[in-house]
Scaffold this active site. Structure first.
Site, PDB file in Angstrom:
ATOM      1  N   ARG A  85      44.158  39.902  32.814  1.00 52.68           N
ATOM      2  CA  ARG A  85      45.134  39.399  31.847  1.00 52.68           C
ATOM      3  C   ARG A  85      46.231  38.614  32.560  1.00 52.68           C
ATOM      4  NH1 ARG A  85      47.286  43.926  27.899  1.00 52.68           N
ATOM      5  NH2 ARG A  85      48.600  44.468  29.671  1.00 52.68           N
ATOM      6  N   LYS A 187      51.278  37.876  28.294  1.00 55.36           N
ATOM      7  CA  LYS A 187      52.555  38.559  28.467  1.00 55.36           C
ATOM      8  C   LYS A 187      53.559  37.609  29.121  1.00 55.36           C
ATOM      9  CE  LYS A 187      52.489  43.402  28.875  1.00 55.36           C
ATOM     10  NZ  LYS A 187      52.177  43.996  27.570  1.00 55.36           N
ATOM     11  N   GLU A 223      51.501  42.796  15.117  1.00 55.89           N
ATOM     12  CA  GLU A 223      51.874  43.811  16.113  1.00 55.89           C
ATOM     13  C   GLU A 223      53.085  44.613  15.655  1.00 55.89           C
ATOM     14  OE1 GLU A 223      51.275  43.359  20.136  1.00 55.89           O
ATOM     15  OE2 GLU A 223      50.710  41.238  20.020  1.00 55.89           O
TER      16      GLU A 223
END
Ligand SMILES: *Cc1c(COP(=O)(O)O)cnc(C)c1O
Length: 349
Positions: A85, A187, A223
């Site tokens: 990621r 992120k 989310e």
């Protein structure tokens, strides 16, 4: 390399920063290879005011936990997934990716060198925070000329000290977290500050966090703050599908696999707020909280209470299964644990 004081109070730990002994720092110039990287005392970094990360937000982070297991080993949970990621995030933000082996090696070194800071089994974890920043100076909006990869750690307490408890959430009608084509699926550090004000306002009104709906239809749940969402209806699990605006959580992925392994059907789909509000159970998940059962969701004038307001049975079952694997109370049929050798030779500067 001193570790905590002899009478360090592990039970006072919350999810906050406690300085540890050492950190890892590596640098590289755009278009060149990463340097060796080194373990050095935890402390300040010097940075140019024109650094790309300070001016244009060119940065990403990761979050993972190292646990002291029941067997006394130190274990990371699926760090290879964090490494991948981190690479996708670097590519999206025009930064040089950190090779997977370098990423894992850096984390192992920092965790081993700070092993005295890992709470005793069951009393918390060592939270590991890798970051990658464009630290070279740049005036135009373009990738910085040089980069810093840093890993630091901090001991954190168990999220639920008195056992699992339910949280109350509020659906935001005013704010969105991410839009199609944006950076919601990585992120990126810039994704988080815009959520602070909505989250703070929700907390002032008595909610634990806000739920974000999709930015196009304002209908589908994306989310819960910085955690992924699940709901359960007639023993089937539903979670928002990864459309590019949702962060692909490693906890989310692990729960999907564990649930299927235990015989549950799991559907990754668009989950409308209407559907979710009528579910039997719901929870949110991420590395920090693991699984957080949701007691109520409020949307405008309507408030939905799940079950009898307590922790649902399937939510509890999945929580125990995941925690069981992470702490070696249960077997690890998926091979997710990554043991760290405490006696690792260090690349000390
Ligand atoms: C980190 C994060 C998650 C959870 O991911 P994990 O890999 O499970 O820790 C979920 N949503 C957002 C926005 C995140 O930043």
């Amino acid at each position: 390399m001193t570790g905590p004081e002899k009478d360090f109070d592990w039970d006072s730990l919350t999810f906050s920063l406690t300085q540890t002994d050492v950190m890892y720092v590596a640098t590289c110039n755009l278009g060149e290879a990463w340097d060796e990287g080194e373990i050095k005392p935890y402390g300040m970094l010097e940075i140019d005011p024109a650094a790309g990360v300070l001016n244009y937000g060119q940065g990403i982070f990761e979050g993972m936990k190292a646990q002291r297991t029941l067997q006394g080993r130190i274990a990371l949970f699926r760090p290879e997934e964090n490494a991948r990621r981190f690479q996708r995030g670097a590519a999206r933000l025009g930064m040089p990716p950190v090779p997977e082996s370098m990423f894992i090696d850096a984390i192992e070194q920092v965790v081993a060198a700070n092993s005295a800071w890992i709470p005793p089994s069951g009393r918390g974890a060592l939270y590991v925070r890798p970051v990658l920043w464009g630290t070279g100076p740049i005036m135009g909006v373009a990738p910085a000329p040089s980069y810093t990869f840093c890993v630091y750690v901090t001991p954190v307490g168990p999220y639920f000290r008195g056992g699992l408890s339910c949280i109350d959430l509020l659906i935001s009608d005013q704010f969105h977290r991410a839009a199609p084509g944006g950076s919601g699926e990585v992120k990126a550090i810039g994704n988080y500050a815009p959520g602070m004000m909505p989250s703070k306002n929700a907390k002032k009104s008595g909610y634990a966090e806000v739920i974000y709906l999709d930015a196009v239809h304002h209908e589908y749940i994306e989310e819960v703050g910085a955690a992924n969402f699940f709901c359960i209806k007639d023993e089937v699990l539903y979670t928002p599908e990864l459309t590019g605006t949702i962060l692909p959580g490693i906890t989310r992925d692990s729960i999907i696999e564990i649930a299927r392994h235990r015989g549950y059907e799991v559907v990754e789909t668009l989950v409308s707020s209407k559907f979710a509000l009528a579910a039997d159970e719901s929870f949110c998940c991420g590395t920090a909280a693991v699984i957080s059962p949701i007691g109520t969701i409020t949307h405008g004038d309507s408030k939905s209470v799940f079950g009898d307001g307590g922790v649902g049975p399937i939510t509890r079952e999945l929580y125990n299964a995941l925690i069981g694997i992470q702490t070696e109370i249960a077997a690890d049929p998926f091979g997710w644990l990554h043991a760290v050798d405490e006696e690792l030779p260090l690349n000390l500067c």
